[in-house]
Design a protein around this motif. Structure first.
Motif, PDB file in Angstrom:
ATOM      1  N   TYR A 409       0.607  -1.286  -0.147  1.00 38.61           N
ATOM      2  CA  TYR A 409      -0.142  -0.024  -0.103  1.00 38.61           C
ATOM      3  C   TYR A 409       0.844   1.426   0.043  1.00 38.61           C
ATOM      4  CZ  TYR A 409       1.305   0.834   4.761  1.00 38.61           C
ATOM      5  OH  TYR A 409       2.166   1.000   5.825  1.00 38.61           O
ATOM      6  N   THR A 410       0.268   2.323  -0.255  1.00 40.65           N
ATOM      7  CA  THR A 410       0.954   3.756  -0.185  1.00 40.65           C
ATOM      8  C   THR A 410      -0.291   4.835   0.367  1.00 40.65           C
ATOM      9  OG1 THR A 410       2.295   5.374  -0.933  1.00 40.65           O
ATOM     10  CG2 THR A 410       0.437   4.412  -2.452  1.00 40.65           C
ATOM     11  N   GLY A 411       0.240   5.596   1.126  1.00 45.29           N
ATOM     12  CA  GLY A 411      -0.738   7.070   1.170  1.00 45.29           C
ATOM     13  C   GLY A 411      -0.099   7.915   0.524  1.00 45.29           C
ATOM     14  N   TYR A 424      -4.242   3.479  -1.253  1.00 45.61           N
ATOM     15  CA  TYR A 424      -4.366   2.449  -2.078  1.00 45.61           C
ATOM     16  C   TYR A 424      -3.330   1.405  -2.102  1.00 45.61           C
ATOM     17  CZ  TYR A 424      -1.431   5.588  -5.157  1.00 45.61           C
ATOM     18  OH  TYR A 424      -0.521   6.300  -5.669  1.00 45.61           O
ATOM     19  N   GLY A 425      -3.381   0.257  -2.621  1.00 45.49           N
ATOM     20  CA  GLY A 425      -2.434  -0.840  -2.768  1.00 45.49           C
ATOM     21  C   GLY A 425      -3.105  -1.933  -3.433  1.00 45.49           C
ATOM     22  N   LEU A 426      -2.262  -3.214  -3.099  1.00 41.53           N
ATOM     23  CA  LEU A 426      -2.595  -4.278  -4.185  1.00 41.53           C
ATOM     24  C   LEU A 426      -3.207  -5.331  -2.951  1.00 41.53           C
ATOM     25  CD1 LEU A 426      -0.557  -3.343  -6.206  1.00 41.53           C
ATOM     26  CD2 LEU A 426       0.062  -5.401  -6.636  1.00 41.53           C
ATOM     27  N   PHE A 437      -6.434  -1.780  -5.900  1.00 47.86           N
ATOM     28  CA  PHE A 437      -7.690  -0.921  -5.610  1.00 47.86           C
ATOM     29  C   PHE A 437      -7.289   0.121  -4.657  1.00 47.86           C
ATOM     30  CE2 PHE A 437      -8.889  -5.377  -6.097  1.00 47.86           C
ATOM     31  CZ  PHE A 437     -10.015  -5.261  -6.810  1.00 47.86           C
ATOM     32  N   ASP A 438      -8.188   1.181  -4.685  1.00 47.03           N
ATOM     33  CA  ASP A 438      -8.060   2.273  -3.797  1.00 47.03           C
ATOM     34  C   ASP A 438      -8.691   1.707  -2.380  1.00 47.03           C
ATOM     35  OD1 ASP A 438      -7.577   4.739  -5.170  1.00 47.03           O
ATOM     36  OD2 ASP A 438      -9.292   4.529  -6.146  1.00 47.03           O
TER      37      ASP A 438
END
Lengths: 480, 400
Positions: A409-411, A424-426, A437-438
């Motif tokens: 994920y990240t922000g 969002y991330g995997l 996806f978000d």
């Protein structure tokens, strides 16, 4: 035997305390009414909440048996493009389905439920999903801002595994101009509050319930629960008194915990009543708006067979305070916040592509390889497993009801958002399948690799120039 | 494996503009500037060219579609010009086309030129928009940006190799600090300032865990190369640089949609590297590759690329970074020119800009003596376009 076979509800995560509202724009009142309102997130609206309530209601139920979908709302995003069938698509319900939008009045919730009973009783449908949802805009500083809350309720109506039988109904209808809104307008207008209270609310609910009691030769003391909206706390009690009801029979109006959820309000109270019901309990429900619908149900012993739902109780408990009124204004697009030039890039939705890909985009369906068993999203014709590669050997596979874990994920503070950072991330789905996806309804600090998530239907964008409301599925931590 | 391109083609001229926020330069100006240096370096006249390949990625931001803009800007005499576009490998694809053109015997001399004018969008970062991955993706992809897409690889790398965010961010800070050191010494770089690890660690977060200095610049620029068949090369100059390998690998979708990929490396990068080493006859890249310009769009990209290209063992790049292996005076300098980090990333130009540095270093003609790497034998360039989970990687190896 026709009646309710399942129930569900959805209350958004955010709550705004009336004191927050009052501090920001309290110029019309001398003090705020106590309590808090449920506030839809920036990516939620009437449709997304209806879908969430529908997901709750359909848990452990066979979706392919549903042959009717009704949406009741006064705040549906589309005036043209049927909202209920969009919900049906999101829920991956069959196409052989009767769909209808019930709107124009907060009474539409009970009216849609009565129409569902009629459809099943008349053997035109076997199983009708009724979703009632409202996410009403109110002018900053208006009395409605304290009154209105966002939420949705859902009931499945059928004639098998009935948990509460439909016993009878009585309605009164008046062209009562308490509130109105032309279809081109953003906000409702309202006449004087005392008029609404004394000439409308206090009269019509009483008249409908009294008519019901008379038509079916009932005594008010026969009911375990009596549920009708509580627009005015004192008058809510006064109506009960005039009916001869004991205050203990009254179902909580949820006014101070969620707010008035409009079309959803009486059904939300019915769901809460069913959550605590015992076999043979009699439940009286009435809706209010341009008159009143009253109906009564009898709980069966099948109620204990229904698996536990989130419904009202769990949703009430899971909440987060929205302490910033400015953030609420941003969520509702009620102030011209700057998204930067990047945020002004126009989104033109290719509607023909959206229709072609509706199973992928709106139903979150992918495919499962019949040769190697690999689930994959979106739908692939050639299997993505490099050791398989089967061609055109796929079957449909629904991801919306699968749980998963965060793979990474990240922000993101660069992405245009009304609520940065964009998370969002995997996601790796339980049982196989991976996609990005978000994320929603979560905070940067709480997200971790490996955290369990579920999928939730959300609004992706509103394209102002074309009026298109775009939707897709996002990931959200389970149990947040 | 096929015979490959090894030693069949030589570079006989190159040009590269200064990169930066060039508010007073159009894409046409940049093309002319890169071409002027390139053709003078080759000692040719434009009537000697037989064909051209033209790379640009965000054509809608600058030059429009097709190949006409190159021909019009340079007044090429009705040459066959081919436009290439392949994400961040766009310039390397133009170079590949030109190399294959002369290697096939179809042409004797060909031009490859890449250009990108990014600073006409009105905002920082790369141009956004839903169309980048096509109609269907626009309906279902998260609203990600480039920093976010690569930040997810950093999150994953930290998780897979058990690095705390603090240790991971410090490792990445060393990557950026090294490139800033190099870029500060390069007159053609966009960002020419040294920064300390502490400055890097204190910078605002762009996409967690990546901060401002983990991200490369956004700039305008152009670069060009003229190639000929190897057997003709010495006619043009005594020190032509030979092409040893040109490889591209493109994701099949298994990283994003299947669950085997670990998210802490770039599979196409590993695959393209393996193919290139085979083509070039390289057995031990850690020892044999003298220097490299890799695709450091973000610090994490450079770090995992060291592992993908087998310069460092899997999960061990931190040791090499800390040992200074990739510094300008280290045993295997990486980004001697300052990299994307300090040049910025005008997409269509970057691959040729990287080759320009390798070309000059191999010829011993780095613009300043303090930048010259001692006796390099083989230089590698690497571009990665798209996202870690779905991408294209090109690897080129050049040598004496």
């Amino acid at each position: 035997m026709v009646g309710i076979t399942s129930y569900g509800a959805y209350i958004p995560r955010y709550r705004m305390n009336h004191n927050t509202l009052f501090t920001a724009v309290g110029f019309l009142l001398t003090f705020p009414p106590p309590g808090e309102n449920a506030i839809a997130n920036q990516d939620e609206d009437t449709l997304t909440m209806a879908v969430a309530a529908g997901v709750d209601c359909l848990a452990s139920k066979k979706r392919e048996m549903v042959d009717g979908i009704y949406l009741a709302s006064t705040s549906q995003p589309y005036a043209v493009r049927q909202n209920s069938v969009l919900i049906a698509t999101a829920l991956d319900l069959p196409c052989g389905i009767r769909s209808a939008d019930f709107t124009g009045s907060t009474r539409s919730g009970t009216t849609a439920l009565l129409a569902a009973f009629d459809a099943v009783k008349g053997e035109m449908c076997g199983s009708v999903l009724v979703c009632a949802s409202d996410c009403r805009l109110s002018k900053p500083g208006s009395p409605q801002e304290y009154l209105y809350g966002d939420g949705a309720a859902s009931l499945l109506v059928g004639n098998e595994d009935v948990i509460a039988t439909f016993e009878g109904a009585y309605s009164v209808s008046y062209d009562f101009p308490d509130r109105w809104k032309a279809s081109s307008e953003k906000f409702e207008h309202a006449w004087e509050d005392r008029f609404i209270r004394d000439s409308g609310y206090s009269q019509f609910v009483l008249e409908a319930i009294s008519g019901l009691l008379k038509r079916y030769n009932l005594d008010i003391k026969d009911f375990a629960r009596i549920a009708y909206p509580g627009l005015y706390a004192r008058e809510h009690g006064a109506i009960a008194k005039r009916l001869g009801a004991d205050p203990a029979q009254l179902q909580d109006t949820l006014l101070s915990t969620i707010g008035d959820t409009g079309a959803a309000s009486p059904l939300m109270m019915l769901v809460a009543a069913l959550e605590g019901a015992k076999p043979n309990d009699m439940i009286l429900v009435a809706g209010f708006g341009n008159g009143s619908d009253a109906m009564f149900l009898r709980v069966t012993d099948r109620i204990s067979d229904l698996s536990e739902r989130r419904a009202v109780k769990k949703h009430l408990a899971a909440k987060k305070d929205l302490a910033s009124y400015e953030k609420y204004l941003a969520f509702r697009n009620l102030a011209p916040f700057d998204l930067g030039m990047r945020g002004e890039i126009s989104i033109r939705t290719p509607m023909s592509a959206l229709f072609r890909e509706r199973k992928v985009v709106l139903s979150l369906c992918g495919s499962k390889c019949q040769r190697c068993g690999t689930p994959q999203y979106p739908y692939q014709r050639i299997c993505v497993n490099p050791d398989c590669g089967a061609v055109d050997q796929m079957e449909d596979y629904r991801f919306s009801d699968k749980k998963g874990v965060i793979f990474t994920y990240t922000g993101d503070y660069l992405a245009a958002s009304m609520d940065p950072p964009s998370l969002y991330g995997l996601i790796d789905f339980d049982g196989g399948g991976r996609f990005w996806f978000d994320f929603t309804d979560c905070d940067m600090d709480s997200v971790k690799v490996g955290m369990p998530v579920e999928m939730t239907f959300r609004r992706r964008y509103v394209d102002e120039p074309t009026g298109v409301h775009g939707y897709s599925w996002k990931a959200t931590p389970i149990g947040e | 494996m096929a015979e490959g391109i090894r030693d069949k083609v030589a570079i006989i001229g190159m040009g590269c503009t200064k990169f930066g926020e060039l508010w007073d330069k159009s894409a046409d100006d940049l093309m002319v500037d890169a071409f002027k240096e390139c053709i003078e370096d080759a000692g040719l006249d434009k009537k000697d060219l037989n064909a051209a390949w033209f790379g640009v990625h965000f054509e809608e931001q600058s030059v429009g579609k097709g190949a006409t803009s190159l021909a019009l800007a340079l007044k090429l005499p009705f040459l066959p010009v081919t436009r290439t576009e392949n994400f961040c490998a766009t310039a390397t694809e133009a170079f590949r086309g030109a190399c294959y053109g002369v290697a096939s015997g179809a042409y004797d001399i060909a031009l490859a030129l890449g250009v990108e004018k990014l600073k006409d969008t009105g905002y920082g970062g790369l141009p956004g928009g839903p169309g980048l991955m096509g109609t269907k993706s626009a309906l279902i992809m998260p609203k990600l940006t480039a920093p976010g897409a690569f930040a997810m690889m950093a999150t994953r790398y930290f998780s897979v190799y058990g690095l705390s965010p603090e240790d991971g961010k410090r490792m990445l800070a060393k990557v950026s600090a090294k490139s800033h050191y190099n870029g500060a010494r390069n007159p053609k770089a966009h960002l020419r300032r040294e920064v300390t690890e502490e400055q890097i660690l204190k910078a605002p977060v762009i996409a967690w865990p990546l901060g401002l200095f983990d991200c490369c610049g956004v700039s305008d620029g152009a670069a060009a190369a003229i190639v000929t068949r190897a057997d003709l090369a010495k006619k043009f100059r005594p020190d032509p640089i030979h092409v040893k390998a040109l490889q591209v690998a493109v994701s099949s979708g298994e990283e994003l949609m299947y669950t085997k990929w670990d998210g802490a490396h770039v599979e196409s990068g590993y695959r393209a590297g393996m193919l290139a080493y085979e083509e070039a006859g390289i057995k031990n890249p850690r020892e044999e590759i003298s220097m490299a310009e890799v695709h450091d769009c973000f610090s994490i990209t450079e770090a995992v690329t060291m592992e993908d290209l087998q310069f460092s063992p899997r999960g061990k790049v931190k040791d090499d970074i800390e040992a200074g292996r990739f510094d300008l005076d280290g045993p295997q300098p990486i980004q001697p020119d300052g990299g994307l980090k300090c040049f910025g990333h005008p997409i269509g130009a970057s691959g040729l800009r990287m080759l320009y540095e390798m070309y000059k270093q191999l010829q011993g003609k780095a613009d300043l003596p303090e930048r010259q790497i001692k006796n390099p034998r083989l230089g590698l360039t690497h571009n990665m376009g798209g996202f870690p989970a779905m991408n294209i990687v090109s690897v080129a190896i050049v040598g004496l």
